[in-house]
Motif scaffolding. Structure first.
Motif, PDB file in Angstrom:
ATOM      1  N   TYR A  82       0.744  -1.217  -0.116  1.00 38.86           N
ATOM      2  CA  TYR A  82       0.198   0.397   0.168  1.00 38.86           C
ATOM      3  C   TYR A  82       1.030   1.365  -0.089  1.00 38.86           C
ATOM      4  CZ  TYR A  82      -2.891   3.356   1.480  1.00 38.86           C
ATOM      5  OH  TYR A  82      -4.151   4.995   2.259  1.00 38.86           O
ATOM      6  N   ALA A  83       1.894   1.391   0.848  1.00 36.63           N
ATOM      7  CA  ALA A  83       2.828   1.981   0.914  1.00 36.63           C
ATOM      8  C   ALA A  83       3.179   2.567  -0.782  1.00 36.63           C
ATOM      9  CB  ALA A  83       3.827   1.961   1.764  1.00 36.63           C
ATOM     10  N   LYS A  84       3.605   1.864  -1.364  1.00 38.52           N
ATOM     11  CA  LYS A  84       4.588   2.154  -2.448  1.00 38.52           C
ATOM     12  C   LYS A  84       3.385   2.232  -3.351  1.00 38.52           C
ATOM     13  CE  LYS A  84       7.623  -2.598  -2.011  1.00 38.52           C
ATOM     14  NZ  LYS A  84       7.829  -3.634  -2.752  1.00 38.52           N
ATOM     15  N   TRP A  85       2.162   1.757  -3.292  1.00 37.36           N
ATOM     16  CA  TRP A  85       1.240   2.363  -4.138  1.00 37.36           C
ATOM     17  C   TRP A  85       0.599   3.841  -3.720  1.00 37.36           C
ATOM     18  CZ3 TRP A  85      -4.691   3.366  -2.763  1.00 37.36           C
ATOM     19  CH2 TRP A  85      -4.974   3.629  -3.666  1.00 37.36           C
ATOM     20  N   LEU A  86       0.667   4.343  -2.700  1.00 37.59           N
ATOM     21  CA  LEU A  86       0.534   5.610  -2.389  1.00 37.59           C
ATOM     22  C   LEU A  86       1.715   6.351  -2.843  1.00 37.59           C
ATOM     23  CD1 LEU A  86      -0.513   8.165  -0.878  1.00 37.59           C
ATOM     24  CD2 LEU A  86       0.031   6.550   1.538  1.00 37.59           C
ATOM     25  N   HIS A  87       2.769   5.805  -2.991  1.00 36.32           N
ATOM     26  CA  HIS A  87       4.418   6.974  -3.504  1.00 36.32           C
ATOM     27  C   HIS A  87       3.838   6.894  -4.751  1.00 36.32           C
ATOM     28  CE1 HIS A  87       7.987   8.080  -4.507  1.00 36.32           C
ATOM     29  NE2 HIS A  87       8.550   7.143  -4.825  1.00 36.32           N
ATOM     30  N   GLU A  88       3.091   6.156  -5.844  1.00 36.66           N
ATOM     31  CA  GLU A  88       3.067   6.309  -7.256  1.00 36.66           C
ATOM     32  C   GLU A  88       2.395   7.113  -7.108  1.00 36.66           C
ATOM     33  OE1 GLU A  88       1.571   2.473  -8.650  1.00 36.66           O
ATOM     34  OE2 GLU A  88       3.847   1.820  -7.834  1.00 36.66           O
ATOM     35  N   ARG A  89       0.956   7.154  -6.602  1.00 34.64           N
ATOM     36  CA  ARG A  89       0.210   8.555  -6.425  1.00 34.64           C
ATOM     37  C   ARG A  89       0.175   9.492  -6.066  1.00 34.64           C
ATOM     38  NH1 ARG A  89      -4.719   6.830  -2.822  1.00 34.64           N
ATOM     39  NH2 ARG A  89      -6.007   8.492  -3.853  1.00 34.64           N
ATOM     40  N   GLU A  90       0.809   9.891  -4.984  1.00 38.39           N
ATOM     41  CA  GLU A  90       1.477  10.913  -4.899  1.00 38.39           C
ATOM     42  C   GLU A  90       2.784  11.744  -5.796  1.00 38.39           C
ATOM     43  OE1 GLU A  90       2.085  11.054  -0.183  1.00 38.39           O
ATOM     44  OE2 GLU A  90       4.397  10.866  -0.976  1.00 38.39           O
ATOM     45  N   SER A  91       3.626  10.917  -6.539  1.00 40.56           N
ATOM     46  CA  SER A  91       4.638  11.545  -6.837  1.00 40.56           C
ATOM     47  C   SER A  91       4.303  11.829  -8.141  1.00 40.56           C
ATOM     48  CB  SER A  91       5.899  10.468  -6.820  1.00 40.56           C
ATOM     49  OG  SER A  91       4.928   8.865  -7.703  1.00 40.56           O
ATOM     50  N   LYS A  92       3.266  11.516  -8.407  1.00 38.68           N
ATOM     51  CA  LYS A  92       2.632  11.806 -10.199  1.00 38.68           C
ATOM     52  C   LYS A  92       2.249  13.200 -10.072  1.00 38.68           C
ATOM     53  CE  LYS A  92      -0.192   8.720 -12.338  1.00 38.68           C
ATOM     54  NZ  LYS A  92      -0.726   8.284 -13.245  1.00 38.68           N
ATOM     55  N   LEU A  93       1.982  13.404  -8.535  1.00 40.77           N
ATOM     56  CA  LEU A  93       1.095  14.968  -7.919  1.00 40.77           C
ATOM     57  C   LEU A  93       2.110  16.408  -8.487  1.00 40.77           C
ATOM     58  CD1 LEU A  93      -1.190  16.346  -7.495  1.00 40.77           C
ATOM     59  CD2 LEU A  93      -0.572  15.692  -4.874  1.00 40.77           C
ATOM     60  N   TYR A  94       3.496  15.466  -7.094  1.00 40.27           N
ATOM     61  CA  TYR A  94       4.966  16.295  -7.067  1.00 40.27           C
ATOM     62  C   TYR A  94       4.905  16.287  -8.233  1.00 40.27           C
ATOM     63  CZ  TYR A  94       2.932  14.983  -1.709  1.00 40.27           C
ATOM     64  OH  TYR A  94       2.511  14.237  -0.967  1.00 40.27           O
ATOM     65  N   TYR A  95       5.687  15.408  -8.951  1.00 40.62           N
ATOM     66  CA  TYR A  95       6.337  15.447 -10.058  1.00 40.62           C
ATOM     67  C   TYR A  95       5.663  16.353 -10.597  1.00 40.62           C
ATOM     68  CZ  TYR A  95      10.196  12.670  -9.511  1.00 40.62           C
ATOM     69  OH  TYR A  95      11.521  11.845  -9.244  1.00 40.62           O
ATOM     70  N   GLY A  96       4.397  16.351 -11.101  1.00 37.91           N
ATOM     71  CA  GLY A  96       3.526  18.001 -12.138  1.00 37.91           C
ATOM     72  C   GLY A  96       3.911  18.715 -11.384  1.00 37.91           C
ATOM     73  N   HIS A  97       3.322  19.034 -10.018  1.00 36.82           N
ATOM     74  CA  HIS A  97       3.672  20.209  -9.492  1.00 36.82           C
ATOM     75  C   HIS A  97       5.089  21.165 -10.233  1.00 36.82           C
ATOM     76  CE1 HIS A  97       0.164  20.953  -7.741  1.00 36.82           C
ATOM     77  NE2 HIS A  97      -0.040  20.484  -6.780  1.00 36.82           N
TER      78      HIS A  97
END
Length: 541
Positions: free
Chosen positions: A232-247
């Motif tokens: 779950y932590a890996k999955w959460l990282h995938e989601r939030e990193s996409k948002l953070y990298y986009g910003h």
């Protein structure tokens, strides 16, 4: 064969002896609840509302106690003096972090909040200081003023969505400072995702599995099928990193081609040019600021609304002061010295409903001694915010919301945190020592404008059910995790008068003169201390 057997027996005996010591409290450690072999005090840790149990143990074992959590020792500081003596005065050895295994998987070991004390952490903190020191913080008032006026206008139109209005207010302010762009809508998908992901991260970090993996590192060798929270932590990282990298990549691109508004990311681009750190670290640094600025301020304002529903006498007294100082206009930052009771409301909001209810534990980097107790190298050191805030000796009748506690206290939160007299500190929301929140000056101003203007313009009443009975919120019904906020509760928010409503609408209309057709600033207000990046020349100050 006989010698080999004897050796095996000796090795097994030694292993069993060492295992028998796991979870026990060594002589000289701070006192604490009785332990069991191997697990220590893990069986006593509650699944929910950890802060209540931590406060209970503080009453039983004193202001400095220890919990043996498997292979790990946690020292809990439950008095203002202990926090001052260790986290402040000995900050040179009390400023690191523990492993926080799942949290670092979810963050790819790049979230500033969880970084161990060292070169990378100091580099990032220095860059953050450039936009968050006290003089820089004063320059952001035009941003705060405009975002606050939109929040007030929004609450007039859709008062039931007060959660969203307060979140947009805090998020938009921080987004401008960090990325140079406003958040226009309560439904902005990036803002909604940010709050959703951070709430999930908070629950993950404060959960039982995270504690087990920190207490028994051997469990980290198990496959994901046996440790689903790691997956779950890996999955959460995938989601939030996409948002953070986009910003980050959007801001970086604009800075490089010369189309960006001045913002903190300019310092990050310059830092990346100088030090060569990766985009992942830059993205997490920028969005860590966005998380912190968005969540803490909005959660405190939500807690304040709840306090007003429960304590109408505070509203009455606050409005008497506001009407005396600024009856026909919105309060401004210039009014702050003349509004001591409102300043008390700001302080009391952070004491009464602290968002970081148990703080994020520090870690000590070498053996230490305090009050005759040994504090071992590597121990987690928790500052027990809830227990300190709810200590009746420090704050009589602590669950009552009473801004008059701070009568005569003219300190800012930063001044109070550095006061040599620990008993004079107002609250512990912003942390301690070298890891004290750098946004302390900005957050305090945002809260003052939010609280003073809401009290000036609105009444906060209980909602009524279908039978006409008032529905009172439960101040103990909080979200779970290391950062908390009151769960959604009904509140009847209405303008004090039509005249007050008219002034709030007019102020928002006038504020929009500074915005372009896309509702972004036409130009950055004068005096802001952002640095400059000239693409054709490279970085310059």
């Amino acid at each position: 064969m006989g010698a080999a057997l004897v050796l095996i027996v000796i090795v097994l005996a030694a292993a069993l002896y060492r295992l028998s010591k796991v979870g026990s409290r060594p002589k000289g450690y701070p006192p604490g609840p009785p332990t069991l072999p191997v697990i220590g005090n893990l069986h006593l840790m509650p699944k929910k509302k950890h802060h209540l149990q931590m406060k209970k143990w503080a009453r039983e074992y004193g202001p400095v106690y220890s919990l043996m959590l498997g292979t790990q020792c946690m020292v809990v500081l439950s008095s203002d003096q202990a926090v001052k003596d260790l986290l402040d005065k000995r900050s040179n050895i009390y400023s690191s972090r523990g492993d926080m295994y799942l949290g670092n998987i979810a963050s790819n070991s790049q979230r500033m909040l969880l970084l161990k004390y060292g070169e990378t952490w100091r580099m990032i903190r220095k860059m953050c200081h450039n936009i968050l020191h006290i003089n820089a913080a004063k320059s952001y008032v035009p941003y705060q003023d405009l975002e606050n006026k939109q929040m007030m206008a929004g609450m007039l139109e859709k008062p039931d969505l007060y959660y969203g209005h307060m979140r947009r207010y805090a998020n938009s302010l921080t987004s401008q400072m960090v990325f140079g762009a406003r958040t226009l809508s309560l439904d902005d998908p990036k803002m909604v995702q940010l709050f959703e992901y951070f709430e999930e991260f908070s629950e993950l970090l404060g959960g039982t599995t995270a504690a087990l993996l920190d207490c028994f590192p051997v469990l980290r060798n198990f496959p994901d099928v046996l440790v689903p929270k790691r997956k779950y932590a890996k999955w959460l990282h995938e989601r939030e990193s996409k948002l953070y990298y986009g910003h980050w990549m959007t801001a970086k691109g604009k800075i490089k081609n010369g189309t960006a508004m001045p913002c903190f990311c300019v310092d990050l681009v310059k830092g990346q040019d100088t030090y060569g750190f990766p985009d992942g670290l830059a993205a997490y640094t920028a969005c860590s600021l966005l998380e912190a600025g968005s969540d803490t301020t909005s959660s405190t304002l939500i807690g304040f609304v709840q306090a007003m529903v429960l304590h109408p006498e505070v509203q009455k007294k606050a409005r008497q002061e506001l009407d005396r100082v600024c009856s026909g206009r919105l309060p401004t930052m210039e009014d702050e010295p003349n509004l001591p009771y409102i300043r008390g409301c700001v302080k009391e909001s952070m004491r009464w409903m602290p968002t970081d209810i148990l703080g994020v534990p520090h870690a000590v980097i070498k053996d230490d001694e305090y009050l005759g107790y040994k504090i071992p190298k590597g121990a987690s050191v928790m500052w027990n915010v809830w227990a300190i805030h709810m200590d009746p000796k420090r704050h009589p009748d602590p669950r009552r919301f009473d801004p008059s506690r701070y009568e005569g206290d003219n300190q800012t939160a930063a001044e109070a945190a550095s006061n040599l007299n620990a008993s004079k500190r107002d609250h512990f929301v912003f942390g301690a020592g070298r890891r004290i929140c750098q946004g302390i000056h900005v957050a305090e101003r945002s809260l003052f404008l939010g609280i003073s203007r809401m009290l000036w313009g609105f009444e906060f009443l209980p909602q009524k059910d279908t039978t006409g009975q008032e529905v009172m919120p439960d101040p103990n019904d909080l979200t779970e995790g290391f950062i908390v906020v009151p769960r959604p509760f009904p509140a009847n928010i209405k303008p004090r008068s039509e005249r007050h409503a008219q002034i709030m609408r007019e102020e928002w209309e006038k504020a929009q003169e500074f915005l372009n057709a896309e509702k972004q600033w036409k130009k950055v207000p004068e005096g802001m201390m952002f640095s400059v990046y000239t693409p054709e020349l490279g970085a310059k100050n």
